[in-house]
Design an enzyme around this catalytic site. Structure first.
Site, PDB file in Angstrom:
ATOM      1  N   CYS A  53       0.834  -1.211   0.000  1.00  0.00           N
ATOM      2  CA  CYS A  53       0.000   0.000   0.000  1.00  0.00           C
ATOM      3  C   CYS A  53       0.868   1.260   0.000  1.00  0.00           C
ATOM      4  O   CYS A  53       2.034   1.242   0.418  1.00  0.00           O
ATOM      5  CB  CYS A  53      -0.888   0.023   1.238  1.00  0.00           C
ATOM      6  SG  CYS A  53      -2.269  -1.131   1.180  1.00  0.00           S
ATOM      7  N   GLU A  55       0.650   3.802   1.972  1.00  0.00           N
ATOM      8  CA  GLU A  55       1.030   4.181   3.331  1.00  0.00           C
ATOM      9  C   GLU A  55       2.290   3.440   3.765  1.00  0.00           C
ATOM     10  O   GLU A  55       3.160   4.003   4.436  1.00  0.00           O
ATOM     11  CB  GLU A  55      -0.112   3.864   4.307  1.00  0.00           C
ATOM     12  CG  GLU A  55      -1.390   4.633   4.065  1.00  0.00           C
ATOM     13  CD  GLU A  55      -2.353   3.936   3.122  1.00  0.00           C
ATOM     14  OE1 GLU A  55      -1.903   3.250   2.174  1.00  0.00           O
ATOM     15  OE2 GLU A  55      -3.559   4.095   3.329  1.00  0.00           O
ATOM     16  N   CYS A  89      -2.757  -1.132   7.252  1.00  0.00           N
ATOM     17  CA  CYS A  89      -2.091   0.185   7.256  1.00  0.00           C
ATOM     18  C   CYS A  89      -2.477   1.003   8.490  1.00  0.00           C
ATOM     19  O   CYS A  89      -1.666   1.794   8.971  1.00  0.00           O
ATOM     20  CB  CYS A  89      -2.390   0.940   5.974  1.00  0.00           C
ATOM     21  SG  CYS A  89      -1.411   0.304   4.591  1.00  0.00           S
TER      22      CYS A  89
HETATM   23  N1  THU Z   1      -4.471   0.785  -1.330  1.00  0.00           N
HETATM   24  C1  THU Z   1      -3.536   1.629  -0.769  1.00  0.00           C
HETATM   25  O1  THU Z   1      -2.408   1.738  -1.264  1.00  0.00           O
HETATM   26  N2  THU Z   1      -3.892   2.323   0.338  1.00  0.00           N
HETATM   27  C2  THU Z   1      -5.143   2.352   0.872  1.00  0.00           C
HETATM   28  O2  THU Z   1      -5.376   3.060   1.859  1.00  0.00           O
HETATM   29  C3  THU Z   1      -6.215   1.543   0.276  1.00  0.00           C
HETATM   30  C4  THU Z   1      -5.783   0.594  -0.771  1.00  0.00           C
HETATM   31  C5  THU Z   1      -4.107   0.060  -2.555  1.00  0.00           C
HETATM   32  C6  THU Z   1      -3.818  -1.392  -2.406  1.00  0.00           C
HETATM   33  C7  THU Z   1      -4.061  -1.896  -3.814  1.00  0.00           C
HETATM   34  O3  THU Z   1      -2.865  -1.717  -4.582  1.00  0.00           O
HETATM   35  C8  THU Z   1      -5.125  -0.969  -4.367  1.00  0.00           C
HETATM   36  O4  THU Z   1      -5.141   0.164  -3.497  1.00  0.00           O
HETATM   37  C9  THU Z   1      -6.505  -1.580  -4.424  1.00  0.00           C
HETATM   38  O5  THU Z   1      -6.838  -2.155  -3.221  1.00  0.00           O
END
Ligand code: THU
Length: 130
Positions: A53, A55, A89
């Protein structure tokens, strides 16, 4: 577009995302207690669970620089719904937060909602419990 520096940094990070599988780019920007900024984007993988992610990337950059305290974190994603940090996260942010650390949830147009980490993850487990 909202010109808050942290929003702009998070938005630029979102534009660097590698998200070919979800087609859902996300950017994150941290301001630490020392006033420095760190950014990250989501990085997906053909082996889906290995994706990370936005974060997590921003936190890794902060730790690499020797910092430990998140004052504010901005998260930017597209779509009509709030791009609220996932459960994992929330716990990652918790590790480097105080009760009043603020999570700014943003869409492409700017900030949509501001929550404290405590509101996102009440009764949480952290380093002081060990
Ligand atoms: N994702 C994030 O990077 N941060 C978030 O707070 C929510 C979800 C990403 C993970 C994945 O690569 C994509 O968003 C879809 O879930």
């Amino acid at each position: 577009m909202n010109q808050e520096p942290l929003f702009t940094l998070a938005y630029k990070a979102m534009q660097q995302a590698y998200s070919p599988y979800s087609n859902f780019p996300v950017g994150a920007a941290i301001q630490t207690d020392r006033g420095n900024f760190y950014t990250g984007c989501n990085v997906e993988n053909a082996a889906y669970p290995e994706g990370t992610c936005a974060e997590a990337g921003a936190i890794a950059a902060m730790v690499l620089a020797g910092e430990r305290n998140i004052k504010d974190i901005y998260v930017v994603g597209k779509g009509e719904h709030l791009v609220s940090p996932c459960g994992g996260c929330r716990q990652r942010i918790r590790e480097f937060s105080s009760a009043d650390t603020r999570v700014h949830i943003c869409g492409p147009e700017g900030v949509r909602k501001i929550l404290t980490l405590h509101e996102l993850l009440p009764f949480s487990f952290g380093p002081e419990h060990l």
